[in-house]
Design an enzyme around this catalytic site. Structure first.
Site, PDB file in Angstrom:
ATOM      1  N   ASP A  48       0.786  -1.257   0.000  1.00 26.94           N
ATOM      2  CA  ASP A  48       0.000   0.000   0.000  1.00 26.94           C
ATOM      3  C   ASP A  48       0.810   1.296   0.000  1.00 26.94           C
ATOM      4  O   ASP A  48       0.435   2.265   0.687  1.00 26.94           O
ATOM      5  CB  ASP A  48      -0.954   0.011   1.211  1.00 26.94           C
ATOM      6  CG  ASP A  48      -1.918  -1.156   1.201  1.00 26.94           C
ATOM      7  OD1 ASP A  48      -1.899  -1.959   0.255  1.00 26.94           O
ATOM      8  OD2 ASP A  48      -2.705  -1.281   2.161  1.00 26.94           O
ATOM      9  N   LYS A  58      -6.634  -4.908  -3.111  1.00 30.63           N
ATOM     10  CA  LYS A  58      -7.244  -5.585  -1.964  1.00 30.63           C
ATOM     11  C   LYS A  58      -8.255  -4.650  -1.306  1.00 30.63           C
ATOM     12  O   LYS A  58      -7.987  -3.461  -1.124  1.00 30.63           O
ATOM     13  CB  LYS A  58      -6.160  -6.019  -0.965  1.00 30.63           C
ATOM     14  CG  LYS A  58      -5.337  -4.888  -0.355  1.00 30.63           C
ATOM     15  CD  LYS A  58      -4.250  -5.460   0.526  1.00 30.63           C
ATOM     16  CE  LYS A  58      -3.429  -4.444   1.245  1.00 30.63           C
ATOM     17  NZ  LYS A  58      -4.114  -3.613   2.239  1.00 30.63           N
ATOM     18  N   CYS A 108      -1.905  -2.608   7.799  1.00 35.68           N
ATOM     19  CA  CYS A 108      -1.899  -3.529   6.657  1.00 35.68           C
ATOM     20  C   CYS A 108      -0.671  -4.436   6.612  1.00 35.68           C
ATOM     21  O   CYS A 108      -0.769  -5.587   6.178  1.00 35.68           O
ATOM     22  CB  CYS A 108      -2.073  -2.745   5.364  1.00 35.68           C
ATOM     23  SG  CYS A 108      -3.736  -2.052   5.246  1.00 35.68           S
TER      24      CYS A 108
END
Ligand code: C5J
Length: 221
Positions: A25, A130, A163
């Site tokens: 990310d 995701k 994450c």
């Protein structure tokens, strides 16, 4: 040829052909003003410390032909994959799907959703969208890794305690050995970053290993 990485709680040897670099990310929405991270009240500048170490590990992984996976957290434009409980976080007008300076916040296809240019995926590298915090939830990541014979992951990205940590826990439960690259991860909260790394390597490495980028580069070198 196994590469020993000087990690905590103890050294770990990984084989480049059976190891993937997973960069979590590193998106504008988390690293730049006007995105999801800032909409939740965070100082996004804190995440930028991870960019240079990520770049160095990415270059080394590419040089040794390692599988590289870039993840992006975000949702379909119609937000059919965004649970109401997730959408309802943050102040009204600054939530997922709302318009921001880089497009709709955390929506696929928007400028803010994409990976920062410094870490742009190269042709042939996997870009994994995701909807959740963990990279295994509602994605084909496990299938990709198993199809390529991967058994170990080097994990970088943001944020360490959300994450990155969620993905490492998911991966560990699926049997992958994970090395979290400490300075190639970052958090809006330095104390959470430290605690998240400590949790991974505690109790003899209950979720995995932790190593600085220097140790990973020395091993890949
Ligand atoms: C968060 C992430 N922090 N990539 N996402 O919401 O860690």
């Amino acid at each position: 040829m196994p590469m020993p990485i000087d990690a905590e709680p103890y050294a770990i040897a990984v084989e480049p052909g059976r190891t993937a670099l997973v960069i979590i990310d590193m998106q504008r929405d988390f690293l730049l003003p006007g995105g999801f991270g800032e909409s939740l009240g965070n100082d996004v500048s804190l995440l930028n410390a991870a960019v240079a170490p990520c770049q160095a590990v990415l270059a080394a992984a590419r040089a040794c032909g390692m599988l590289v996976i870039h993840t992006r957290e975000g949702h379909r434009p119609d937000m059919a994959d965004c649970p109401p409980a997730k959408w309802a976080r943050g102040p009204e007008g600054m939530r997922i799907g709302d318009p921001g300076p880089m497009g709709r916040i955390l929506i696929r296809g928007e400028v803010g959703h994409d990976i920062i240019p410094e870490l742009a995926p190269a042709a042939g590298e996997v870009v994994l969208d995701k909807p959740g915090k963990g990279a295994f939830c509602a994605t084909d990541l496990d299938l990709i890794l198993r199809s390529k014979g991967i058994e170990a992951l080097l994990v970088c990205g943001v944020t360490t305690e959300v994450c990155v940590n969620t993905t490492v826990r998911e991966a560990n439960d699926r049997g992958y050995r994970c090395v979290v690259v400490s300075d190639a991860c970052a958090s809006y909260f330095p104390a959470f970053h430290a605690a998240a790394l400590a949790m991974v390597k505690a109790q003899g490495g209950i979720f995995g290993w932790v190593a600085p980028s220097g140790a990973v580069l020395a091993a890949l070198g």
